[in-house]
Design a protein around this motif. Structure first.
Motif, PDB file in Angstrom:
ATOM      1  N   GLU A  19       0.835  -1.210   0.000  1.00 49.27           N
ATOM      2  CA  GLU A  19       0.000   0.000   0.000  1.00 49.27           C
ATOM      3  C   GLU A  19       0.870   1.261   0.000  1.00 49.27           C
ATOM      4  O   GLU A  19       0.544   2.246  -0.660  1.00 49.27           O
ATOM      5  N   TYR A  20       1.972   1.218   0.735  1.00 48.80           N
ATOM      6  CA  TYR A  20       2.906   2.343   0.753  1.00 48.80           C
ATOM      7  C   TYR A  20       3.489   2.565  -0.648  1.00 48.80           C
ATOM      8  O   TYR A  20       3.542   3.696  -1.138  1.00 48.80           O
ATOM      9  N   MET A  21       3.902   1.476  -1.315  1.00 46.51           N
ATOM     10  CA  MET A  21       4.462   1.607  -2.664  1.00 46.51           C
ATOM     11  C   MET A  21       3.413   2.113  -3.649  1.00 46.51           C
ATOM     12  O   MET A  21       3.730   2.908  -4.536  1.00 46.51           O
ATOM     13  N   LYS A  22       2.169   1.683  -3.502  1.00 48.91           N
ATOM     14  CA  LYS A  22       1.090   2.195  -4.363  1.00 48.91           C
ATOM     15  C   LYS A  22       0.933   3.701  -4.168  1.00 48.91           C
ATOM     16  O   LYS A  22       0.733   4.445  -5.133  1.00 48.91           O
ATOM     17  N   ALA A  23       1.022   4.170  -2.935  1.00 48.29           N
ATOM     18  CA  ALA A  23       0.914   5.601  -2.649  1.00 48.29           C
ATOM     19  C   ALA A  23       2.034   6.389  -3.325  1.00 48.29           C
ATOM     20  O   ALA A  23       1.860   7.554  -3.666  1.00 48.29           O
ATOM     21  N   LEU A  24       3.180   5.735  -3.536  1.00 49.31           N
ATOM     22  CA  LEU A  24       4.310   6.367  -4.226  1.00 49.31           C
ATOM     23  C   LEU A  24       4.228   6.188  -5.743  1.00 49.31           C
ATOM     24  O   LEU A  24       5.126   6.620  -6.466  1.00 49.31           O
ATOM     25  N   ASP A  25       3.172   5.526  -6.216  1.00 46.99           N
ATOM     26  CA  ASP A  25       2.989   5.254  -7.644  1.00 46.99           C
ATOM     27  C   ASP A  25       4.095   4.381  -8.233  1.00 46.99           C
ATOM     28  O   ASP A  25       4.456   4.526  -9.400  1.00 46.99           O
ATOM     29  N   VAL A  26       4.620   3.463  -7.427  1.00 51.41           N
ATOM     30  CA  VAL A  26       5.618   2.502  -7.915  1.00 51.41           C
ATOM     31  C   VAL A  26       4.877   1.507  -8.808  1.00 51.41           C
ATOM     32  O   VAL A  26       3.811   1.004  -8.447  1.00 51.41           O
ATOM     33  N   ASN A  27       5.450   1.207  -9.994  1.00 47.51           N
ATOM     34  CA  ASN A  27       4.742   0.333 -10.926  1.00 47.51           C
ATOM     35  C   ASN A  27       4.635  -1.090 -10.385  1.00 47.51           C
ATOM     36  O   ASN A  27       5.400  -1.517  -9.523  1.00 47.51           O
ATOM     37  N   VAL A  28       3.663  -1.812 -10.894  1.00 44.65           N
ATOM     38  CA  VAL A  28       3.304  -3.132 -10.356  1.00 44.65           C
ATOM     39  C   VAL A  28       4.458  -4.129 -10.437  1.00 44.65           C
ATOM     40  O   VAL A  28       4.657  -4.924  -9.518  1.00 44.65           O
ATOM     41  N   ALA A  29       5.252  -4.101 -11.502  1.00 43.89           N
ATOM     42  CA  ALA A  29       6.367  -5.049 -11.636  1.00 43.89           C
ATOM     43  C   ALA A  29       7.400  -4.830 -10.528  1.00 43.89           C
ATOM     44  O   ALA A  29       7.856  -5.795  -9.895  1.00 43.89           O
ATOM     45  N   ILE A  30       7.764  -3.581 -10.279  1.00 41.71           N
ATOM     46  CA  ILE A  30       8.730  -3.269  -9.216  1.00 41.71           C
ATOM     47  C   ILE A  30       8.141  -3.610  -7.852  1.00 41.71           C
ATOM     48  O   ILE A  30       8.827  -4.140  -6.976  1.00 41.71           O
ATOM     49  N   ARG A  31       6.846  -3.342  -7.653  1.00 41.46           N
ATOM     50  CA  ARG A  31       6.200  -3.687  -6.371  1.00 41.46           C
ATOM     51  C   ARG A  31       6.297  -5.181  -6.096  1.00 41.46           C
ATOM     52  O   ARG A  31       6.590  -5.596  -4.975  1.00 41.46           O
ATOM     53  N   LYS A  32       6.029  -5.997  -7.102  1.00 41.60           N
ATOM     54  CA  LYS A  32       6.061  -7.458  -6.917  1.00 41.60           C
ATOM     55  C   LYS A  32       7.461  -7.929  -6.527  1.00 41.60           C
ATOM     56  O   LYS A  32       7.620  -8.793  -5.658  1.00 41.60           O
ATOM     57  N   ILE A  33       8.486  -7.351  -7.157  1.00 45.15           N
ATOM     58  CA  ILE A  33       9.875  -7.706  -6.806  1.00 45.15           C
ATOM     59  C   ILE A  33      10.183  -7.238  -5.387  1.00 45.15           C
ATOM     60  O   ILE A  33      10.710  -7.992  -4.572  1.00 45.15           O
ATOM     61  N   ALA A  34       9.841  -5.985  -5.090  1.00 45.20           N
ATOM     62  CA  ALA A  34      10.161  -5.403  -3.779  1.00 45.20           C
ATOM     63  C   ALA A  34       9.504  -6.175  -2.635  1.00 45.20           C
ATOM     64  O   ALA A  34      10.081  -6.298  -1.551  1.00 45.20           O
ATOM     65  N   LEU A  35       8.306  -6.713  -2.875  1.00 48.07           N
ATOM     66  CA  LEU A  35       7.604  -7.458  -1.827  1.00 48.07           C
ATOM     67  C   LEU A  35       8.320  -8.757  -1.459  1.00 48.07           C
ATOM     68  O   LEU A  35       8.128  -9.279  -0.363  1.00 48.07           O
ATOM     69  N   LEU A  36       9.156  -9.257  -2.346  1.00 49.51           N
ATOM     70  CA  LEU A  36       9.902 -10.500  -2.086  1.00 49.51           C
ATOM     71  C   LEU A  36      11.187 -10.257  -1.292  1.00 49.51           C
ATOM     72  O   LEU A  36      11.777 -11.192  -0.778  1.00 49.51           O
ATOM     73  N   LEU A  37      11.607  -9.005  -1.213  1.00 48.12           N
ATOM     74  CA  LEU A  37      12.890  -8.670  -0.592  1.00 48.12           C
ATOM     75  C   LEU A  37      12.772  -8.493   0.912  1.00 48.12           C
ATOM     76  O   LEU A  37      11.730  -8.103   1.425  1.00 48.12           O
ATOM     77  N   LYS A  38      13.863  -8.771   1.598  1.00 49.05           N
ATOM     78  CA  LYS A  38      13.994  -8.475   3.030  1.00 49.05           C
ATOM     79  C   LYS A  38      15.300  -7.700   3.188  1.00 49.05           C
ATOM     80  O   LYS A  38      16.341  -8.278   3.508  1.00 49.05           O
ATOM     81  N   PRO A  39      15.244  -6.394   2.941  1.00 49.41           N
ATOM     82  CA  PRO A  39      16.477  -5.603   2.986  1.00 49.41           C
ATOM     83  C   PRO A  39      17.059  -5.487   4.397  1.00 49.41           C
ATOM     84  O   PRO A  39      16.348  -5.598   5.393  1.00 49.41           O
ATOM     85  N   ASP A  40      18.355  -5.274   4.451  1.00 46.75           N
ATOM     86  CA  ASP A  40      19.072  -5.005   5.685  1.00 46.75           C
ATOM     87  C   ASP A  40      19.352  -3.506   5.765  1.00 46.75           C
ATOM     88  O   ASP A  40      19.350  -2.810   4.750  1.00 46.75           O
ATOM     89  N   LYS A  41      19.617  -3.035   6.969  1.00 46.63           N
ATOM     90  CA  LYS A  41      20.037  -1.649   7.194  1.00 46.63           C
ATOM     91  C   LYS A  41      21.420  -1.672   7.825  1.00 46.63           C
ATOM     92  O   LYS A  41      21.648  -2.377   8.810  1.00 46.63           O
ATOM     93  N   ASP A  42      22.341  -0.915   7.261  1.00 43.74           N
ATOM     94  CA  ASP A  42      23.680  -0.741   7.824  1.00 43.74           C
ATOM     95  C   ASP A  42      23.801   0.733   8.188  1.00 43.74           C
ATOM     96  O   ASP A  42      23.805   1.590   7.307  1.00 43.74           O
ATOM     97  N   ILE A  43      23.834   1.025   9.492  1.00 39.75           N
ATOM     98  CA  ILE A  43      23.781   2.411   9.955  1.00 39.75           C
ATOM     99  C   ILE A  43      25.074   2.792  10.668  1.00 39.75           C
ATOM    100  O   ILE A  43      25.517   2.111  11.587  1.00 39.75           O
ATOM    101  N   VAL A  44      25.650   3.909  10.206  1.00 37.45           N
ATOM    102  CA  VAL A  44      26.782   4.530  10.890  1.00 37.45           C
ATOM    103  C   VAL A  44      26.266   5.858  11.429  1.00 37.45           C
ATOM    104  O   VAL A  44      25.820   6.716  10.669  1.00 37.45           O
ATOM    105  N   HIS A  45      26.306   5.996  12.757  1.00 35.62           N
ATOM    106  CA  HIS A  45      25.729   7.150  13.450  1.00 35.62           C
ATOM    107  C   HIS A  45      26.837   7.792  14.287  1.00 35.62           C
ATOM    108  O   HIS A  45      27.349   7.183  15.213  1.00 35.62           O
ATOM    109  N   ASP A  46      27.187   9.037  13.939  1.00 35.99           N
ATOM    110  CA  ASP A  46      28.242   9.759  14.644  1.00 35.99           C
ATOM    111  C   ASP A  46      27.733  11.170  14.942  1.00 35.99           C
ATOM    112  O   ASP A  46      27.762  12.044  14.078  1.00 35.99           O
ATOM    113  N   GLY A  47      27.221  11.364  16.148  1.00 37.38           N
ATOM    114  CA  GLY A  47      26.662  12.673  16.516  1.00 37.38           C
ATOM    115  C   GLY A  47      25.442  12.991  15.677  1.00 37.38           C
ATOM    116  O   GLY A  47      24.489  12.218  15.638  1.00 37.38           O
ATOM    117  N   ASP A  48      25.484  14.134  14.971  1.00 36.55           N
ATOM    118  CA  ASP A  48      24.369  14.537  14.118  1.00 36.55           C
ATOM    119  C   ASP A  48      24.526  14.049  12.682  1.00 36.55           C
ATOM    120  O   ASP A  48      23.733  14.416  11.808  1.00 36.55           O
TER     121      ASP A  48
END
Length: 134
Positions: A19-48
């Motif tokens: 539903e979030y991707m639909k709100a961004l008008d992401v096309n259906v083919a990309i949505r179907k691929i994105a729904l299969l993914l489980k992305p990771d986050k790599d965060i480097v946080h130094d002050g601000d």
């Protein structure tokens, strides 16, 4: 003092992402691929200064910013738009406002224990993602 977001985080849940991707008008083919993914986050946080890398087998996205300083964000690979983005601390939560073509766009990110929570918003659609620290 804001919470430390440093670390490598693996996705454990992703609610209402289509539903979030639909709100961004992401096309259906990309949505179907994105729904299969489980992305990771790599965060480097130094002050601000934060560098948040979203990593997947399909596409990677890098967000490098300073809290409180507006910048032009190029969302190439997300929904291929540009917006003016400002991210601020509200207590222990990072709150992002993205001004551009999409109404009500932004996100909120916070840490609870060993989990990183991310709430994505656009045009009234809300996606809730949770990541576990590794």
């Amino acid at each position: 003092m804001p919470v430390d977001m440093n670390g490598y985080w693996k996705m454990i849940s992703n609610e209402n992402f289509e539903e979030y991707m639909k709100a961004l008008d992401v096309n259906v083919a990309i949505r179907k691929i994105a729904l299969l993914l489980k992305p990771d986050k790599d965060i480097v946080h130094d002050g601000d200064h934060l560098n948040i890398k979203t990593l997947s087998t399909f596409k990677n996205y890098n967000m490098d910013f300073y809290v409180g300083k507006e910048f032009e964000e190029d969302l190439l690979g997300v929904d291929d738009r540009k917006c003016m983005t400002t991210i601020n601390w509200e207590g222990d939560k990072l709150v992002c406002v993205q001004k551009g073509e999409i109404e009500g766009r932004g996100w909120t990110q916070w840490v609870e224990g060993d989990e990183l929570h991310l709430e994505l918003r656009a045009k009234g659609a809300v996606c809730k993602q949770v990541f576990k620290k590794t």
